[in-house]
Design a protein around this motif. Structure first.
Motif, PDB file in Angstrom:
ATOM      1  N   VAL A   9      46.132 -48.060 -63.759  1.00 11.48           N
ATOM      2  CA  VAL A   9      45.422 -47.099 -64.607  1.00 11.48           C
ATOM      3  C   VAL A   9      45.195 -47.723 -65.984  1.00 11.48           C
ATOM      4  O   VAL A   9      45.891 -48.652 -66.396  1.00 11.48           O
ATOM      5  CB  VAL A   9      46.201 -45.772 -64.747  1.00 11.48           C
ATOM      6  N   GLN A  56      43.186 -43.494 -69.384  1.00 11.22           N
ATOM      7  CA  GLN A  56      43.672 -42.551 -68.370  1.00 11.22           C
ATOM      8  C   GLN A  56      45.077 -42.057 -68.714  1.00 11.22           C
ATOM      9  O   GLN A  56      45.386 -40.887 -68.538  1.00 11.22           O
ATOM     10  CB  GLN A  56      43.664 -43.216 -66.987  1.00 11.22           C
ATOM     11  N   GLN A  94      44.903 -39.393 -71.600  1.00 15.86           N
ATOM     12  CA  GLN A  94      44.007 -38.256 -71.469  1.00 15.86           C
ATOM     13  C   GLN A  94      44.687 -36.937 -71.844  1.00 15.86           C
ATOM     14  O   GLN A  94      44.082 -36.081 -72.488  1.00 15.86           O
ATOM     15  CB  GLN A  94      43.468 -38.171 -70.036  1.00 15.86           C
TER      16      GLN A  94
END
Length: 273
Positions: free
Chosen positions: A116, A120, A123
């Motif tokens: 990731v 991400q 977030q």
């Protein structure tokens, strides 16, 4: 059709089995006096209930605001002792994906393990980049490492889901005095001390408006002695080097006004107001 149904049931079981970021503190109620959590008046619009887990063990509980990217509060049992501070900062894998690891971990480890990106990871939570180049602010613990004993217990507090941008002078001054000197005095005679430390969202942000800077920090405790229960509370504006001593009832009334979401109740009714 039956095969599809079985797969859906299995998927649901796996989801429930892996999720520590859930809709209640059922797995870590032991950090709240009488297994009683604060009421809904502190709940943000986009909450995450986190049973803070490190090295396969629960260490404290945090109600986290995914939108503001700061904790609303962290609850823990006061147990100071020896140990070292962590040299790493952790994040919560299950705020990225509920199927990820239950244990907090470093961003690098998560990125390598799950492929990731930092975007991400960040977030729904703060990341290390958010806290770089701070001016007049520190990474302020809600559940402080100084109130824990042993390396794992202390290191578990170094998760960014337990951190707010705190005024540097306050963090190193009056708030530190409260955490260290005053708490040591107030807990004398207590067999077990339950603590909740929180942050009131403010109007300022850091990191391109990603992370909120709280307007106030507060702390409350309820302890059992051999004969009675006793409580105390404090609140501090996050732009002044001053901590105000309050009763538990006074703090709850103050937070009711500050949060404006209904009457705030922090502890079980057995804890004196």
């Amino acid at each position: 059709m039956l095969k599809l149904l079985l797969l859906q049931v299995l998927a649901s079981c796996l989801w429930l089995g892996h999720s520590e970021v859930v809709t209640s503190f059922a797995s870590c109620l032991k950090f709240f006096y009488g297994n009683t959590t604060p009421g809904n008046a502190l709940e943000p619009q986009n909450p995450a209930w986190i049973c803070q887990r490190y090295k396969n063990q629960y260490h404290f509980a945090t109600l986290y605001d995914r939108t503001m990217r700061i904790p609303v509060y962290s609850a823990y049992i006061y147990s100071p002792g020896p140990g070292n501070r962590s040299t790493s900062w952790f994040v919560e894998p299950q705020l990225i994906n509920p199927s990820f690891s239950k244990d907090m971990d470093t961003e690098i480890s998560i990125a390598n393990r799950y492929k990731v990106t930092p975007q991400q990871i960040g977030q729904s939570q703060a990341i290390n980049q958010d806290y770089k180049k701070l001016q007049g602010l520190d990474r302020g613990h809600l559940s402080p490492s100084s109130h824990r004993s042993g390396n794992n217990n202390k290191w578990a507090t170094f998760t960014l889901t337990n951190i707010v941008p705190q005024n540097s002078t306050l963090n190193k001054g009056a708030w530190k005095d409260y955490e260290n000197q005053m708490m040591a005095q107030l807990t004398q005679g207590c067999t077990t001390t339950y603590v909740i430390v929180g942050a009131v969202p403010g109007n300022k942000y850091i990191s391109n408006k990603r992370v909120n800077v709280p307007s106030h920090l507060w702390s409350a405790a309820c302890c059992q002695t051999n004969t009675i229960r006793k409580t105390w509370a404090v609140i501090a504006e996050n732009n002044k080097n001053q901590v105000q001593n309050l009763t538990l009832a006074q703090l709850e009334a103050r937070l009711t006004t500050l949060y404006r979401k209904g009457n705030v109740s922090l502890f079980h009714s057995d804890c004196p107001r």
